[in-house]
Design a protein around this motif. Sequence first.
Motif, PDB file in Angstrom:
ATOM      1  N   GLY A   7       7.393  -2.343 -23.045  1.00 55.52           N
ATOM      2  CA  GLY A   7       8.734  -2.407 -22.490  1.00 55.52           C
ATOM      3  C   GLY A   7       9.381  -3.765 -22.685  1.00 55.52           C
ATOM      4  N   SER A   8      10.656  -3.823 -22.381  1.00 55.24           N
ATOM      5  CA  SER A   8      11.425  -5.058 -22.607  1.00 55.24           C
ATOM      6  C   SER A   8      10.870  -6.240 -21.829  1.00 55.24           C
ATOM      7  CB  SER A   8      12.892  -4.822 -22.214  1.00 55.24           C
ATOM      8  OG  SER A   8      13.441  -3.739 -22.933  1.00 55.24           O
ATOM      9  N   ASP A   9      10.362  -5.992 -20.618  1.00 55.96           N
ATOM     10  CA  ASP A   9       9.945  -7.092 -19.746  1.00 55.96           C
ATOM     11  C   ASP A   9       8.433  -7.216 -19.598  1.00 55.96           C
ATOM     12  OD1 ASP A   9      12.615  -7.581 -19.291  1.00 55.96           O
ATOM     13  OD2 ASP A   9      12.691  -6.497 -17.402  1.00 55.96           O
ATOM     14  N   TRP A  10       7.663  -6.509 -20.439  1.00 53.96           N
ATOM     15  CA  TRP A  10       6.211  -6.493 -20.213  1.00 53.96           C
ATOM     16  C   TRP A  10       5.621  -7.896 -20.297  1.00 53.96           C
ATOM     17  CZ3 TRP A  10       2.711  -8.336 -23.711  1.00 53.96           C
ATOM     18  CH2 TRP A  10       3.148  -8.492 -25.028  1.00 53.96           C
ATOM     19  N   ALA A  11       6.065  -8.695 -21.259  1.00 55.03           N
ATOM     20  CA  ALA A  11       5.463 -10.021 -21.430  1.00 55.03           C
ATOM     21  C   ALA A  11       5.740 -10.909 -20.222  1.00 55.03           C
ATOM     22  CB  ALA A  11       5.988 -10.680 -22.704  1.00 55.03           C
ATOM     23  N   PHE A  12       6.942 -10.791 -19.657  1.00 54.24           N
ATOM     24  CA  PHE A  12       7.275 -11.603 -18.489  1.00 54.24           C
ATOM     25  C   PHE A  12       6.371 -11.255 -17.311  1.00 54.24           C
ATOM     26  CE2 PHE A  12       9.952 -11.824 -14.550  1.00 54.24           C
ATOM     27  CZ  PHE A  12       9.871 -13.198 -14.397  1.00 54.24           C
ATOM     28  N   HIS A  13       6.155  -9.975 -17.085  1.00 54.58           N
ATOM     29  CA  HIS A  13       5.363  -9.578 -15.922  1.00 54.58           C
ATOM     30  C   HIS A  13       3.873  -9.823 -16.134  1.00 54.58           C
ATOM     31  CE1 HIS A  13       8.850  -8.129 -13.876  1.00 54.58           C
ATOM     32  NE2 HIS A  13       9.143  -7.301 -14.852  1.00 54.58           N
ATOM     33  N   LEU A  14       3.382  -9.668 -17.365  1.00 53.80           N
ATOM     34  CA  LEU A  14       2.003 -10.067 -17.625  1.00 53.80           C
ATOM     35  C   LEU A  14       1.855 -11.573 -17.453  1.00 53.80           C
ATOM     36  CD1 LEU A  14       1.745  -7.147 -18.650  1.00 53.80           C
ATOM     37  CD2 LEU A  14       0.347  -8.029 -20.525  1.00 53.80           C
ATOM     38  N   SER A  15       2.904 -12.302 -17.799  1.00 48.87           N
ATOM     39  CA  SER A  15       2.905 -13.752 -17.574  1.00 48.87           C
ATOM     40  C   SER A  15       2.828 -14.074 -16.088  1.00 48.87           C
ATOM     41  CB  SER A  15       4.178 -14.374 -18.161  1.00 48.87           C
ATOM     42  OG  SER A  15       4.312 -14.085 -19.523  1.00 48.87           O
ATOM     43  N   ARG A  16       3.512 -13.307 -15.273  1.00 46.39           N
ATOM     44  CA  ARG A  16       3.467 -13.533 -13.829  1.00 46.39           C
ATOM     45  C   ARG A  16       2.058 -13.304 -13.293  1.00 46.39           C
ATOM     46  NH1 ARG A  16       7.514  -9.673 -11.191  1.00 46.39           N
ATOM     47  NH2 ARG A  16       7.190 -10.958  -9.342  1.00 46.39           N
ATOM     48  N   ILE A  17       1.413 -12.242 -13.752  1.00 42.38           N
ATOM     49  CA  ILE A  17       0.040 -11.978 -13.317  1.00 42.38           C
ATOM     50  C   ILE A  17      -0.858 -13.142 -13.689  1.00 42.38           C
ATOM     51  CG2 ILE A  17      -1.970 -10.493 -13.685  1.00 42.38           C
ATOM     52  CD1 ILE A  17       0.016  -8.162 -14.093  1.00 42.38           C
TER      53      ILE A  17
END
Length: 764
Positions: A231-241
Amino acid sequence: MPKKLLSLLRRPAVILLLAAELLVLSGALAVALRPAVTYEFAADTWESIAQTSQISTDENGFVGVSEMTDGEDILRTPSMVLPAGHYIVTVDYNYIPSVWEGGVERRSCIFFQSEMGGTGEKAWLNVKKGQDTVTLNIREDCAVVRLVAHNDGGIFTLGAVRIVQDMRYARACVWGWLAVFLLLDAFLLLVVPGSLLAGRDRELNACMFVLIGIAVLTCAPLLQDNGGTQGSDWAFHLSRIEGIAQGLREGQFPVRIYSMAKDGYGYAPSLFYGELLLYFPAVLRLLGMSVQGAYHTFVLAVQLLTAGISFFSFRQLFRHNKIALVGTVLYMLSTYHFYKIYWLSAVGEFSAMAFLPLIPAALTLLYGEEPPTKQQGRTACIELTAAFGMLVQVHVLTLEMAVLATGVFCLVNFRRTFSRPVLLTWLKAAASAVLLNLWFLLPFFTVLTSGGYSGMYVSADGNGGTIIKAAGLKISELLGWQKDHNNLGPELFIGAAALVWCWLALPIRGKETRRELHIGLWAVAFGVLACWMSTNTFPWQTVGALPVLGRVLTAIQFPGRYLTLATLLFIVAALAGLALLRRLHCGRTAAAVLLSASVLGAALFIRDYQSGLDPVYLSDGGQLIYAQYKNSNMAWFFDDLYLPDGAQESRDGFVSETVVTTLENVEITQQNGVTTLICAETSSQTQHVELPLLYYPGYTVTAGQGSVFKTPNGLVGVAVPAGFTGSIQIAFREPKRWLLADMVSLATLAALVVRTVYLKHKKK
């Protein structure tokens, strides 16, 4: 009881289930108890596989490319036998990258390659270090595996490498399987007919099975390779984790700053964005699970939560198990829900959808035909506290939309709202939600009102409403199944239309029938309004021109987000229509039509989603999930919404347009969230040094002398006292008022738990 237990254990199905669980646990335990596989190779054992590059030895005795060259695989280790699992790879190297157009640095990497030629994830190495430790995966047992070094361009020589199997994950898997089986067995004991603890409502027990199945079906795309991380934001949210996990390693709790983000400059989405639920995958990450595996587990957990809460809420709304089950299926398989999970990977928004159904459920208790009883008020207070409190923690913009819609509803029904029992319920719920979330709200409003982080607004020059209006959907886009599925799906409009038909064509008699009709009509009215607000026909330019309020409302960024509310509201309307049609004995046919359309929409989405999957396997290390073409800097992939004003970012750091540093011969190092400044001031005047840290409240001098300030470049500056010689350490430490807010939230939680236990004991 012993006889019933023995009788249960003699059943063939139970014996088979327990045998399967024991087999899985035994296998996991065998893997966890075997010795860790370890390999060590010296610099001279690397084998050259370069086709065009010249391999040589540098002054450190490292082997590789010692002159600038183009990229290719250059070296590999001797063969290894590695069982499936996680491996910690520590490698010494010298790395000077060349750059792409525009000054973007290249990134070299290492990866495992099997004898069959399969390539695993690529671990990008940190330019700023001479030694790096990364985590790599072996997904299947391989007889011959090699570690391969790829030079993306530049100078890249390698020394000794050590490869050690990470047994933490293997041990965590044992406990994980044990927890899963205990939960599964407990669930079966509660719902399987004839078990020791099974409830008397067999229909409800059967619904529980369907809820589990529908949650798993919703997660079906995750079972594909790379599913759920496109998805468009997957990298951002994996970064948050990964950022939360790194913060926990460094001793932060709660985590406020991701020290590894923005190429080591640190980034603080945690101050602006609730992330309580993300601590779950972050802990899994600490236990050795891959960041993708942790994310997938998190998505499954959220879908189970969504199924449970929505069924509970719809059951409270319509007092019927089957209607609640239909509503849950419609909600879980709605095209917009899938769109948020997979097409956008919008973690905050699809997590918020788990808690939204509690709000209409609570409102029906407070705003029925009769004033709420004491028990109804208490139940509504708990539900409103949970709903709005968790919206604070998962997605503030969804909270804003929910507060706006609920506020309008309360004002329209102002007589009931300002009656004593309802008003007291609202005040208690609001106070509880605020106090429970004070640990997040105080820092949030501190940075929000400081005026130093204006990037999170759509526009600072007053034309935010125009920008929002231009981003709105076309009305035609609400009605169909477009390729990206950013719509409601026809089944929801069919359900709402069925309710309107019942209202116009059927005689409405009976208290319960009037109640269902009123719920449905309110849902239709607010659902239509939410749809309108999501389109480019809504006067967002007028809203944006409002003083103060306009800036808050246009923070929504994309008006299509109002489809989150529209999805829930039209489902409530459809269920109200089903409840009315059920009295005409045609509810089953209507439910079958709605469910068929919903399943068809979900199937079309999964088909379109599969066609766009990237077959490349992503990495497991925190720094690896940003491996995109020309965008692969160490922990770089974050947005720029929460940058301090004045910060000018590039792909390889931040540009200091204003000169701040006045002290010469300064050495700066960073490790585990601590920045160390070694300097000598000899001019007998206070000097200043700018650090490679983005400025957020909380940075302070923890050792040595000096004080911290914000530079014009949006970075952390240190004032070095006259005549000071030595080291100064700077790290993030929560301000005392934030620590006090943490204690207030903990005390409130403890008080609510004690009160709940006391009331239950008193009732018994």
